[in-house]
Design an enzyme around this catalytic site. Structure first.
Site, PDB file in Angstrom:
ATOM      1  N   THR A  72      44.999  59.118 -21.356  1.00 16.02           N
ATOM      2  CA  THR A  72      45.470  60.499 -21.406  1.00 16.02           C
ATOM      3  C   THR A  72      46.347  60.755 -22.625  1.00 16.02           C
ATOM      4  O   THR A  72      46.538  61.898 -23.033  1.00 16.02           O
ATOM      5  CB  THR A  72      46.206  60.869 -20.102  1.00 16.02           C
ATOM      6  OG1 THR A  72      46.290  62.287 -19.998  1.00 16.02           O
ATOM      7  CG2 THR A  72      47.592  60.278 -20.044  1.00 16.02           C
ATOM      8  N   ASP A  91      46.914  67.537 -14.191  1.00 22.96           N
ATOM      9  CA  ASP A  91      45.841  67.332 -15.169  1.00 22.96           C
ATOM     10  C   ASP A  91      45.303  65.905 -15.217  1.00 22.96           C
ATOM     11  O   ASP A  91      44.118  65.643 -15.022  1.00 22.96           O
ATOM     12  CB  ASP A  91      46.295  67.787 -16.569  1.00 22.96           C
ATOM     13  CG  ASP A  91      47.692  67.286 -16.955  1.00 22.96           C
ATOM     14  OD1 ASP A  91      48.363  66.677 -16.099  1.00 22.96           O
ATOM     15  OD2 ASP A  91      48.115  67.512 -18.101  1.00 22.96           O
ATOM     16  N   GLU A 137      45.764  68.948 -26.886  1.00 26.36           N
ATOM     17  CA  GLU A 137      44.650  69.064 -25.936  1.00 26.36           C
ATOM     18  C   GLU A 137      43.472  69.878 -26.472  1.00 26.36           C
ATOM     19  O   GLU A 137      42.315  69.555 -26.208  1.00 26.36           O
ATOM     20  CB  GLU A 137      45.129  69.684 -24.605  1.00 26.36           C
ATOM     21  CG  GLU A 137      45.885  68.729 -23.699  1.00 26.36           C
ATOM     22  CD  GLU A 137      47.328  68.493 -24.116  1.00 26.36           C
ATOM     23  OE1 GLU A 137      47.783  69.125 -25.106  1.00 26.36           O
ATOM     24  OE2 GLU A 137      48.011  67.678 -23.480  1.00 26.36           O
ATOM     25  N   GLU A 192      52.302  77.895 -24.790  1.00 27.81           N
ATOM     26  CA  GLU A 192      52.420  77.031 -23.612  1.00 27.81           C
ATOM     27  C   GLU A 192      51.790  77.667 -22.379  1.00 27.81           C
ATOM     28  O   GLU A 192      51.241  76.989 -21.535  1.00 27.81           O
ATOM     29  CB  GLU A 192      53.895  76.713 -23.329  1.00 27.81           C
ATOM     30  CG  GLU A 192      54.433  75.573 -24.166  1.00 27.81           C
ATOM     31  CD  GLU A 192      53.808  74.212 -23.835  1.00 27.81           C
ATOM     32  OE1 GLU A 192      52.629  73.987 -24.187  1.00 27.81           O
ATOM     33  OE2 GLU A 192      54.485  73.383 -23.240  1.00 27.81           O
TER      34      GLU A 192
HETATM   35  C1  DMJ Z   1      50.524  64.106 -23.855  1.00 28.84           C
HETATM   36  O1  DMJ Z   1      51.660  63.354 -23.756  1.00 28.84           O
HETATM   37  C2  DMJ Z   1      49.441  63.613 -22.960  1.00 28.84           C
HETATM   38  O2  DMJ Z   1      48.240  64.117 -23.419  1.00 28.84           O
HETATM   39  C3  DMJ Z   1      49.668  63.988 -21.538  1.00 28.84           C
HETATM   40  O3  DMJ Z   1      48.614  63.582 -20.710  1.00 28.84           O
HETATM   41  C4  DMJ Z   1      49.906  65.438 -21.346  1.00 28.84           C
HETATM   42  N1  DMJ Z   1      50.215  66.126 -22.515  1.00 28.84           N
HETATM   43  C5  DMJ Z   1      50.890  65.537 -23.601  1.00 28.84           C
HETATM   44  C6  DMJ Z   1      50.677  66.335 -24.847  1.00 28.84           C
HETATM   45  O4  DMJ Z   1      50.536  67.664 -24.615  1.00 28.84           O
END
Ligand code: DMJ
EC number: 3.2.1.-
Length: 659
Positions: free
Chosen positions: A425, A227, A339, A321
């Site tokens: 992120t 992702d 998200e 999930e």
């Molecule tokens: C977070 O720690 C961040 O968004 C990461 O990039 C992926 N997902 C988790 C939360 O779901």
């Protein structure tokens, strides 16, 4: 809600890494039964406190922020002898420290608080960055997934490792403040991933062997494992101004849209044979993707995928999930991931459609109803039973509250101009002024952000010395597309507007309502029928006024259940078609982006025509129904001009028909 979550952490857990909201105590690594990899986020560095720093500022909790910065400076140690995940430490701790430093620096510059602050968070971030760098000492340049010890910075030797492309960009940011070494290291690892893409279709897999660079898992998607790689390419371009990142992002994006995106679904395909989907389920991490599409300016698929995700959350209260393409639970856990809220926020920013506020409201309500416990908010172990799990991950405070708060808060009420920042992120805020590179003038590209910068003449890239002054915006000033240019028109997105023409007296065809199409149901071939209100109006349950609905166009309100469910109920009751009316007060097609209604994965049974009206257009029909006995409409791809000519026609909504 934030006070309850953060207050519970500070009261019951701090200085532990995480709160255990059911036990009302902190989770200390080694003191609780191991949970496997999940525990690798816990490095005995007060993870939740660091991850929450910049959220405190966004939420205007400046006293708490100053107190939290003091605590980090005084209490946090990075030399703990503990195995940690390189990725999680990078995004949550390094990112949290940088976001915290940037906020502290900003508040100090305002002269009101933190006058004692001397870049301590930045020094901690740099220290941590250097501790993470040895993880990149592999033959390929791809990092180890774990560090045996933060103290010594030694990588573990896995048989195969997760793609750690996600770690890379953050190290670029450390470079901005420290040395060339980090960016070189990060860049090299990104180059490996690019080299290892499937030539011919530009897809990448999910797991790669960090020693020989061979793909271990060749399924290609946008969720777990890969992702953030896409996110980093796009954001590295925005932040660092290097075209290479944009070119790579665009190449992958074209591949994703060609093979992985099957609107509204995003399904993994085999990177060597991408015409075949290799699984029929999706993981919840991919819910960030519509937000990334908004940044790219690609609203239509973003809206469709987000709507699909919303329907899944409606069925299960939260996003499980993993869930199947017909929205059944595949893996029932929900660790309060942010998200979906993230994409909701970005879609609201881009469209200003109040529908997304309602989506946000439903997220807030579910959290309060199903996750709130006496000592914070608890993850859900099984969305089918609602059973809780004794965990509240730090991203819940770092991301969930930031996105929800930003969704509902007017710009003027924020202590910073949020459009001057880019979200990492983990939703940490990095100022666009960080960039030391001056990119070329914008080329032929579609970015949801419009980039305004002091650029060089077209197509010439000239490196400038690092920026010396500390001007608030630096060389970049990025604003959301909605503030500078209109969102892409429906036509540009390939959506053809439809017409609902009111034929009966006193309208005589002179009132034409602009309508949106559906991806399913029958095409409109001049359907002319009387209109009747569905009972219940939302049509989510069996229709009670079947007799009236028989052979008529039913009006049904958006919301509560899927368009497909409503359509089935009304088709079963004998309706000849459905006109859906938006439930967002004041929405109208002149101001909103017209979209296509999406189905639920298997809609071949729905054979009646379906159209969508925004609230203002829908109100015309509702008013007509309340004033006149019979209201007849024609659903068509274009209005039919009946005597009197165009000039006498009232078009409610966009000007599509008058052009
Ligand atoms: C977070 O720690 C961040 O968004 C990461 O990039 C992926 N997902 C988790 C939360 O779901």
């Amino acid at each position: 809600m934030f006070d309850h979550a953060y207050g519970s952490y500070m009261k019951h857990a701090y200085p532990a890494d995480e709160l255990m909201p059911l036990s009302c105590r902190g989770r200390v690594r080694g003191m609780e039964p191991s949970r496997g990899d999940v525990d690798d986020a816990l490095g005995k560095f007060s993870l939740t406190l660091i991850d929450t720093l910049d959220t405190l500022v966004v939420l205007n909790k400046l006293d708490e922020f100053e107190d939290a910065v003091r605590k980090v400076v005084l209490d946090v140690r990075l030399d703990n002898d503990v195995v940690v995940s390189v990725f999680e430490t990078n995004i949550r701790v390094l990112g949290g420290l940088l976001g915290g430093h940037i906020m502290a620096d900003m508040l100090k510059a305002q002269g009101m608080r933190l006058q004692w602050y001397k870049d301590e968070l930045l020094h901690l971030a740099r220290d941590l960055g250097y501790r993470l760098l040895p993880a990149f000492n592999t033959t390929s340049g791809l990092p180890y997934p774990r560090l045996i010890s933060v103290r010594n910075g030694v990588g573990t030797t896995p048989v195969c490792s997760w793609v750690e492309g996600r770690v890379i960009w953050r190290l670029c940011v450390v470079y901005v403040h420290s040395s060339l070494r980090s960016q070189d290291t990060a860049r090299r690892a990104l180059d490996v991933l690019w080299e290892k893409r499937q030539k011919g279709n530009d897809l990448v897999g999910t797991v790669i062997n960090i020693h020989n660079g061979d793909w271990v898992r060749r399924d290609s998607g946008v969720g777990a494992g890969i992702d953030s790689y896409y996110e980093y390419l796009m954001k590295a371009y925005i932040l660092l101004g290097d075209d290479t990142y944009l070119d790579r992002f665009n190449a992958h994006y074209v591949a994703i849209m060609k093979y992985i995106s099957q609107p509204p679904l995003l399904l993994n395909v085999h990177m060597h044979n991408p015409t075949v989907s290799i699984r029929s389920w999706m993981d919840s991490l991919l819910a960030f993707f519509p937000g990334l599409q908004v940044l790219r300016g690609d609203l239509k698929p973003a809206i469709e995928t987000h709507e699909m995700l919303y329907q899944v959350t409606k069925q299960h209260k939260f996003l499980p999930e993993a869930f199947t393409s017909d929205f059944a639970v595949y893996w029932a856990q929900h660790p309060l991931r942010p998200e979906f809220a993230e994409s909701t926020y970005f879609l609201y920013k881009a469209t200003r459609d109040p529908y997304y506020l309602q989506v946000g409201k439903s997220i807030v309500e579910s959290l309060n109803e199903y996750a709130r416990v006496a000592c914070g908010f608890a993850a859900v172990q099984d969305v089918r039973t609602g059973r809780h799990e004794d965990r509240m991950d730090s991203f819940f405070l770092a991301e969930m509250f930031k996105y929800l708060y930003l969704l509902f808060t007017e710009k003027r009420d924020l202590p910073l101009d949020i459009d001057d920042f880019i979200f990492t992120t983990e939703a940490h805020l990095l100022p666009l002024s960080l960039s030391t590179a001056r990119p070329p003038c914008p080329r032929n590209m579609t970015l949801g952000y419009s980039v305004t910068l002091a650029c060089q003449s077209p197509y010439s890239v000239v490196s400038l010395p690092p920026q010396q002054d500390a001007s608030p915006l630096g060389l970049f000033s990025l604003k959301f597309i909605t503030e500078l240019v209109d969102p892409p028109a429906a036509e540009q997105q390939g959506i053809s507007p439809l017409a609902v023409q009111v034929l009966s007296p006193p309208f005589f065809g002179r009132t034409v309502l602009t309508a949106g199409p559906a991806q399913f149901g029958m095409d409109l071939t001049k359907q002319e029928h009387g209109v009747v209100l569905s009972e219940p109006y939302q049509a989510c349950a069996a229709i009670s006024n079947r007799k009236e609905v028989q052979g008529k166009m039913a009006l049904a309100q958006r919301g509560e259940c899927m368009f497909a469910t409503k359509a089935r109920n009304l088709q079963e009751a004998g309706a000849s078609g459905v006109i859906f009316i938006d439930n967002a007060e004041g929405s109208c097609s002149e101001e909103m982006v017209l979209f296509q209604m999406v189905g639920d994965g298997s809609t071949s049974d729905i054979v009646i025509p379906l159209v969508f009206l925004f609230q203002k257009e829908g109100q015309v029909l509702l008013d007509a129904l309340s004033q006149h006995r019979n209201v007849d409409v024609l659903l068509a791809t274009k209005p039919v001009f009946l005597g009197g000519g165009k000039r006498n026609q009232t078009v409610v909504g966009a000007e599509h028909w008058m052009r």
